[in-house]
Design a protein around this motif. Structure first.
Motif, short mmCIF file in Angstrom:
data_model
loop_
_atom_site.label_atom_id
_atom_site.label_comp_id
_atom_site.label_asym_id
_atom_site.label_seq_id
_atom_site.Cartn_x
_atom_site.Cartn_y
_atom_site.Cartn_z
N ASP A 190 -21.26 -4.95 -27.39
CA ASP A 190 -21.36 -5.89 -26.27
C ASP A 190 -20.08 -6.70 -26.12
OD1 ASP A 190 -23.91 -5.16 -25.54
OD2 ASP A 190 -24.88 -6.90 -26.50
N VAL A 191 -19.55 -7.18 -27.23
CA VAL A 191 -18.32 -7.97 -27.19
C VAL A 191 -17.17 -7.12 -26.66
CG1 VAL A 191 -16.57 -9.13 -28.61
CG2 VAL A 191 -19.00 -9.61 -28.97
N THR A 192 -17.08 -5.88 -27.12
CA THR A 192 -16.03 -4.98 -26.64
C THR A 192 -16.15 -4.75 -25.14
OG1 THR A 192 -15.92 -3.87 -28.78
CG2 THR A 192 -15.06 -2.65 -26.90
N GLU A 193 -17.36 -4.52 -24.67
CA GLU A 193 -17.59 -4.27 -23.25
C GLU A 193 -17.24 -5.50 -22.40
OE1 GLU A 193 -21.52 -3.80 -20.53
OE2 GLU A 193 -21.43 -2.55 -22.31
N GLN A 194 -17.65 -6.67 -22.84
CA GLN A 194 -17.38 -7.87 -22.08
C GLN A 194 -15.90 -8.23 -22.11
OE1 GLN A 194 -19.48 -9.22 -20.00
NE2 GLN A 194 -20.93 -7.66 -20.64
N THR A 195 -15.25 -8.00 -23.23
CA THR A 195 -13.81 -8.23 -23.31
C THR A 195 -13.08 -7.32 -22.35
OG1 THR A 195 -14.02 -8.89 -25.63
CG2 THR A 195 -11.83 -8.29 -24.88
N ARG A 196 -13.52 -6.07 -22.27
CA ARG A 196 -12.93 -5.11 -21.33
C ARG A 196 -13.15 -5.60 -19.89
NH1 ARG A 196 -15.69 -0.69 -22.71
NH2 ARG A 196 -14.38 -0.40 -24.51
N ALA A 197 -14.33 -6.12 -19.59
CA ALA A 197 -14.63 -6.61 -18.25
C ALA A 197 -13.72 -7.78 -17.87
CB ALA A 197 -16.09 -7.03 -18.14
N ILE A 198 -13.49 -8.68 -18.81
CA ILE A 198 -12.60 -9.81 -18.54
C ILE A 198 -11.19 -9.30 -18.27
CG2 ILE A 198 -11.47 -11.82 -19.58
CD1 ILE A 198 -14.14 -12.44 -20.95
N GLY A 199 -10.73 -8.37 -19.10
CA GLY A 199 -9.39 -7.80 -18.91
C GLY A 199 -9.24 -7.12 -17.56
N GLN A 200 -10.25 -6.36 -17.15
CA GLN A 200 -10.19 -5.68 -15.86
C GLN A 200 -10.17 -6.68 -14.71
OE1 GLN A 200 -9.04 -2.74 -16.95
NE2 GLN A 200 -10.14 -1.86 -15.24
N ALA A 201 -10.97 -7.74 -14.82
CA ALA A 201 -10.99 -8.76 -13.77
C ALA A 201 -9.62 -9.43 -13.64
CB ALA A 201 -12.08 -9.79 -14.04
N LEU A 202 -9.03 -9.77 -14.78
CA LEU A 202 -7.72 -10.40 -14.74
C LEU A 202 -6.65 -9.44 -14.24
CD1 LEU A 202 -7.81 -12.39 -18.09
CD2 LEU A 202 -7.84 -13.33 -15.77
N LYS A 203 -6.69 -8.22 -14.70
CA LYS A 203 -5.71 -7.22 -14.27
C LYS A 203 -5.81 -6.98 -12.77
CE LYS A 203 -4.31 -2.45 -15.01
NZ LYS A 203 -4.62 -1.19 -15.68
N GLY A 204 -7.04 -6.85 -12.28
CA GLY A 204 -7.25 -6.63 -10.85
C GLY A 204 -6.76 -7.79 -10.02
N ASP A 205 -7.01 -9.01 -10.47
CA ASP A 205 -6.59 -10.17 -9.72
C ASP A 205 -5.08 -10.29 -9.71
OD1 ASP A 205 -7.41 -12.65 -8.27
OD2 ASP A 205 -6.16 -13.53 -9.84
N LEU A 206 -4.46 -10.11 -10.87
CA LEU A 206 -3.01 -10.24 -10.92
C LEU A 206 -2.32 -9.18 -10.08
CD1 LEU A 206 -2.52 -11.11 -14.69
CD2 LEU A 206 -2.34 -12.65 -12.72
N SER A 207 -2.81 -7.94 -10.13
CA SER A 207 -2.16 -6.89 -9.34
C SER A 207 -2.33 -7.16 -7.85
CB SER A 207 -2.70 -5.51 -9.72
OG SER A 207 -4.06 -5.39 -9.36
N TYR A 208 -3.46 -7.74 -7.47
CA TYR A 208 -3.68 -8.06 -6.05
C TYR A 208 -2.64 -9.07 -5.57
CZ TYR A 208 -5.83 -9.74 -1.78
OH TYR A 208 -6.07 -10.09 -0.48
N TRP A 209 -2.50 -10.16 -6.29
CA TRP A 209 -1.61 -11.24 -5.82
C TRP A 209 -0.14 -10.86 -5.96
CZ3 TRP A 209 -3.82 -14.10 -2.60
CH2 TRP A 209 -5.15 -14.48 -2.74
N ARG A 210 0.17 -9.94 -6.86
CA ARG A 210 1.56 -9.49 -6.97
C ARG A 210 1.92 -8.48 -5.90
NH1 ARG A 210 1.03 -8.68 -13.32
NH2 ARG A 210 1.55 -10.78 -13.96
N GLY A 211 0.90 -7.94 -5.23
CA GLY A 211 1.15 -6.94 -4.21
C GLY A 211 1.24 -5.54 -4.78
N ASP A 212 0.71 -5.33 -5.98
CA ASP A 212 0.76 -4.01 -6.60
C ASP A 212 -0.06 -2.98 -5.83
OD1 ASP A 212 2.28 -5.22 -8.52
OD2 ASP A 212 0.69 -5.27 -10.04
N ASP A 213 -1.09 -3.44 -5.10
CA ASP A 213 -1.88 -2.50 -4.31
C ASP A 213 -1.19 -2.25 -2.97
OD1 ASP A 213 -2.37 -4.98 -3.25
OD2 ASP A 213 -4.48 -4.61 -2.90
N GLU A 214 -1.63 -1.28 -2.25
CA GLU A 214 -0.97 -0.88 -1.01
C GLU A 214 -1.29 -1.80 0.17
OE1 GLU A 214 1.40 1.45 -0.68
OE2 GLU A 214 1.26 1.53 -2.85
N ARG A 215 -2.28 -2.70 0.01
CA ARG A 215 -2.62 -3.58 1.13
C ARG A 215 -1.56 -4.65 1.32
NH1 ARG A 215 -8.51 -4.87 -0.91
NH2 ARG A 215 -7.12 -5.98 -2.29
N GLY A 216 -0.80 -4.98 0.25
CA GLY A 216 0.27 -5.96 0.36
C GLY A 216 -0.27 -7.33 0.30
#
Length: 111
Positions: free
Chosen positions: A85-111
């Motif tokens: 459970d801890v591993t899964e939730q830690t992964r979820a936090i990492g994915q949420a942070l990674k997704g948010d940071l890539s969005y605001w940096r413009g890493d996705d194609e939407r800009g």
């Protein structure tokens, strides 16, 4: 397009633009509403598991006593499940942070 991009993040147009500019200038924009909710959910899960781990460790200790009626294998399995459970939730936090940071940096194609 601004309204749509802002709505996808749960923000108003003004907050979306301000957050984008803030992040691009200072690299510290706060997570958007969906990410904040995912982080809060993961935090609650990890907190719950942490409380349960204390109980499980106590039970494991008790199970090692000669007169204990606790099943050592069952208690060890509980601890292993909590670890997962801890591993899964830690992964979820990492994915949420990674997704948010890539969005605001413009890493996705939407800009």
């Amino acid at each position: 397009m601004l309204d749509q991009a802002a709505a996808e993040r749960g923000l108003t147009r003004n907050v979306w633009v301000a957050t984008l500019v803030q992040h691009r200038l200072r690299d510290d924009a706060p997570p958007a509403l969906p990410e904040r909710q995912a982080l809060a959910d993961a935090w609650r899960q990890i907190r719950r598991v942490g409380l349960n781990i204390n109980q499980a460790v106590h039970a494991l200790h008790s199970a090692t006593m000669t007169d204990s009626r606790l099943d050592l294998a069952r208690e060890a399995a509980r601890v292993a499940a909590m670890r997962e459970d801890v591993t899964e939730q830690t992964r979820a936090i990492g994915q949420a942070l990674k997704g948010d940071l890539s969005y605001w940096r413009g890493d996705d194609e939407r800009g």
